[in-house]
Design a protein around this motif. Structure first.
Motif, PDB file in Angstrom:
ATOM      1  N   GLN A 197       0.864  -1.182   0.000  1.00  0.00           N
ATOM      2  CA  GLN A 197       0.000   0.000   0.000  1.00  0.00           C
ATOM      3  C   GLN A 197       0.899   1.230   0.000  1.00  0.00           C
ATOM      4  N   PHE A 198       0.776   2.041  -1.057  1.00  0.00           N
ATOM      5  CA  PHE A 198       1.674   3.181  -1.252  1.00  0.00           C
ATOM      6  C   PHE A 198       1.044   4.472  -0.757  1.00  0.00           C
ATOM      7  N   ASP A 199       1.824   5.250   0.003  1.00  0.00           N
ATOM      8  CA  ASP A 199       1.351   6.532   0.542  1.00  0.00           C
ATOM      9  C   ASP A 199       1.867   7.667  -0.347  1.00  0.00           C
ATOM     10  N   LEU A 200       1.119   7.962  -1.397  1.00  0.00           N
ATOM     11  CA  LEU A 200       1.515   9.013  -2.339  1.00  0.00           C
ATOM     12  C   LEU A 200       1.588  10.368  -1.648  1.00  0.00           C
ATOM     13  N   GLU A 201       0.605  10.684  -0.838  1.00  0.00           N
ATOM     14  CA  GLU A 201       0.565  11.989  -0.168  1.00  0.00           C
ATOM     15  C   GLU A 201       1.815  12.203   0.687  1.00  0.00           C
ATOM     16  N   ALA A 202       2.194  11.190   1.466  1.00  0.00           N
ATOM     17  CA  ALA A 202       3.378  11.322   2.317  1.00  0.00           C
ATOM     18  C   ALA A 202       4.646  11.444   1.486  1.00  0.00           C
ATOM     19  N   TYR A 203       4.698  10.721   0.366  1.00  0.00           N
ATOM     20  CA  TYR A 203       5.890  10.801  -0.479  1.00  0.00           C
ATOM     21  C   TYR A 203       6.035  12.200  -1.076  1.00  0.00           C
ATOM     22  N   VAL A 204       4.947  12.766  -1.556  1.00  0.00           N
ATOM     23  CA  VAL A 204       4.997  14.111  -2.131  1.00  0.00           C
ATOM     24  C   VAL A 204       5.403  15.126  -1.062  1.00  0.00           C
ATOM     25  N   ALA A 205       4.847  14.991   0.130  1.00  0.00           N
ATOM     26  CA  ALA A 205       5.224  15.896   1.222  1.00  0.00           C
ATOM     27  C   ALA A 205       6.710  15.759   1.547  1.00  0.00           C
ATOM     28  N   HIS A 206       7.209  14.535   1.509  1.00  0.00           N
ATOM     29  CA  HIS A 206       8.642  14.306   1.738  1.00  0.00           C
ATOM     30  C   HIS A 206       9.493  15.012   0.697  1.00  0.00           C
ATOM     31  N   ARG A 207       9.093  14.929  -0.573  1.00  0.00           N
ATOM     32  CA  ARG A 207       9.864  15.581  -1.625  1.00  0.00           C
ATOM     33  C   ARG A 207       9.879  17.091  -1.440  1.00  0.00           C
ATOM     34  N   LEU A 208       8.762  17.647  -1.022  1.00  0.00           N
ATOM     35  CA  LEU A 208       8.701  19.084  -0.766  1.00  0.00           C
ATOM     36  C   LEU A 208       9.639  19.469   0.378  1.00  0.00           C
ATOM     37  N   ALA A 209       9.594  18.693   1.448  1.00  0.00           N
ATOM     38  CA  ALA A 209      10.448  18.989   2.601  1.00  0.00           C
ATOM     39  C   ALA A 209      11.928  18.841   2.239  1.00  0.00           C
ATOM     40  N   ALA A 210      12.248  17.801   1.466  1.00  0.00           N
ATOM     41  CA  ALA A 210      13.634  17.578   1.062  1.00  0.00           C
ATOM     42  C   ALA A 210      14.149  18.714   0.182  1.00  0.00           C
ATOM     43  N   ALA A 211      13.230  19.389  -0.514  1.00  0.00           N
ATOM     44  CA  ALA A 211      13.610  20.508  -1.373  1.00  0.00           C
ATOM     45  C   ALA A 211      13.757  21.813  -0.596  1.00  0.00           C
ATOM     46  N   GLY A 212      13.441  21.796   0.689  1.00  0.00           N
ATOM     47  CA  GLY A 212      13.623  22.989   1.509  1.00  0.00           C
ATOM     48  C   GLY A 212      12.353  23.741   1.850  1.00  0.00           C
ATOM     49  N   VAL A 213      11.181  23.181   1.506  1.00  0.00           N
ATOM     50  CA  VAL A 213       9.918  23.826   1.869  1.00  0.00           C
ATOM     51  C   VAL A 213       9.641  23.523   3.344  1.00  0.00           C
ATOM     52  N   ARG A 214       9.444  24.561   4.137  1.00  0.00           N
ATOM     53  CA  ARG A 214       9.313  24.392   5.583  1.00  0.00           C
ATOM     54  C   ARG A 214       7.882  24.240   6.057  1.00  0.00           C
ATOM     55  N   THR A 215       6.941  24.813   5.308  1.00  0.00           N
ATOM     56  CA  THR A 215       5.536  24.726   5.700  1.00  0.00           C
ATOM     57  C   THR A 215       4.788  23.917   4.656  1.00  0.00           C
ATOM     58  N   ILE A 216       4.318  22.734   5.049  1.00  0.00           N
ATOM     59  CA  ILE A 216       3.632  21.815   4.145  1.00  0.00           C
ATOM     60  C   ILE A 216       2.375  21.310   4.838  1.00  0.00           C
ATOM     61  N   GLU A 217       1.249  21.466   4.183  1.00  0.00           N
ATOM     62  CA  GLU A 217      -0.009  20.963   4.733  1.00  0.00           C
ATOM     63  C   GLU A 217      -0.529  19.840   3.834  1.00  0.00           C
ATOM     64  N   THR A 218      -0.869  18.722   4.432  1.00  0.00           N
ATOM     65  CA  THR A 218      -1.501  17.628   3.703  1.00  0.00           C
ATOM     66  C   THR A 218      -2.953  17.542   4.161  1.00  0.00           C
ATOM     67  N   LEU A 219      -3.871  17.509   3.225  1.00  0.00           N
ATOM     68  CA  LEU A 219      -5.287  17.571   3.581  1.00  0.00           C
ATOM     69  C   LEU A 219      -5.858  16.226   3.996  1.00  0.00           C
ATOM     70  N   GLY A 220      -5.197  15.123   3.622  1.00  0.00           N
ATOM     71  CA  GLY A 220      -5.653  13.811   4.070  1.00  0.00           C
ATOM     72  C   GLY A 220      -7.008  13.396   3.522  1.00  0.00           C
ATOM     73  N   LEU A 221      -7.323  13.791   2.298  1.00  0.00           N
ATOM     74  CA  LEU A 221      -8.615  13.467   1.685  1.00  0.00           C
ATOM     75  C   LEU A 221      -8.407  12.427   0.590  1.00  0.00           C
ATOM     76  N   ASP A 222      -9.126  11.303   0.687  1.00  0.00           N
ATOM     77  CA  ASP A 222      -8.955  10.172  -0.220  1.00  0.00           C
ATOM     78  C   ASP A 222      -9.939  10.237  -1.384  1.00  0.00           C
TER      79      ASP A 222
END
Length: 254
Positions: A197-222
């Motif tokens: 089971q792949f967590d796309l939302e978490a992976y995208v948030a990780h990529r944003l954080a790794a790029a230096g984005v400090r404020t990231i909101e995930t809405l958690g809507l499926d």
């Protein structure tokens, strides 16, 4: 007539934006609602009306522009409206020009909206798994910087997308991600034999954080599980349906 539902992120307070689903449109049948996908078999007039409603619900009076999405890492800067037939083949748009509404279409992939309020620069990215692993969010951030943004000031929100509980993938998919980076294993949970089971939302948030984005909101809507609210390519595929709708995420400088 139902009202267009606009889902907003706290991280983007003060920025004209919205994640839209299927509520408030004029399409009927299996794509009933606010279907904005010209790639569907829906009535073109209904799609045009849905796009008009979507734009007006988020940034009244702005010109809605959307790319021809190809699951790429490519981002394009928009300085003026372009005609539908001249849409760039890309999966992210950025701008520093008022009066434009940048739109990204999804039907399980992750829509990402970004902004640097101080610089007056915004971006919208379509992050399916292919684009996400290829770096579409990295490209978007870099292009925003070319217009004067600073990644330390950029805030981002990841909108409705398929959730881990709904996103079953096979061993080949899993191995491909782990070969890119062994640490990617953490974005997968065990599924039935030979599947994960792949967590796309978490992976995208990780990529944003790794790029230096400090404020990231995930809405958690499926998108997959909430049929009354969202379109889903995978849900339509599992049902053997011949068509599916697309929702839109919009951001701009009002």
């Amino acid at each position: 007539m139902s009202e267009v539902e606009v889902i907003r992120a706290r991280a983007l307070d003060g920025v004209a934006h919205g994640f839209l689903g299927r509520r408030g449109g004029v399409s009927t049948g299996m794509v009933a609602g606010l279907n904005v996908g010209t790639g569907s078999a829906d009535d073109p007039e209904a799609i045009a009306e849905n796009r008009r409603r979507a734009g007006e619900a988020v940034i009244p009076g702005a010109r809605l522009v959307t790319p021809y999405q190809v699951h790429s890492p490519d981002a394009v800067a928009v300085i003026a409206p372009f005609e539908e037939r001249l849409r760039p083949r890309a999966d992210a748009l950025v701008t520093d020009r008022p009066g434009l509404a940048l739109g990204i279409l999804t039907a399980d992939c992750a829509p990402v909206l970004l902004a640097d309020r101080a610089a007056g620069v915004v971006g919208a990215a379509h992050a399916g798994w292919k684009g996400a692993v290829a770096g579409v969010t990295d490209s978007t951030i870099a292009l925003m910087e070319s217009l004067g943004a600073q990644r330390a000031r950029i805030v981002a929100a990841v909108g409705p997308c398929i959730a881990r509980a709904s996103y079953e993938v096979d061993d080949g998919f899993f191995r491909g991600f782990v070969e890119v980076d062994p640490a990617n294993e953490r974005f997968f949970a065990d599924g039935k034999p030979g599947h994960h089971q792949f967590d796309l939302e978490a992976y995208v948030a990780h990529r944003l954080a790794a790029a230096g984005v400090r404020t990231i909101e995930t809405l958690g809507l499926d998108t997959y599980s909430d049929e009354s609210r969202f379109y889903s390519f995978r849900r339509a595929t599992h049902r053997g349906e011949p068509d599916y709708g697309r929702q839109i995420a919009i951001i701009g400088i009002s």
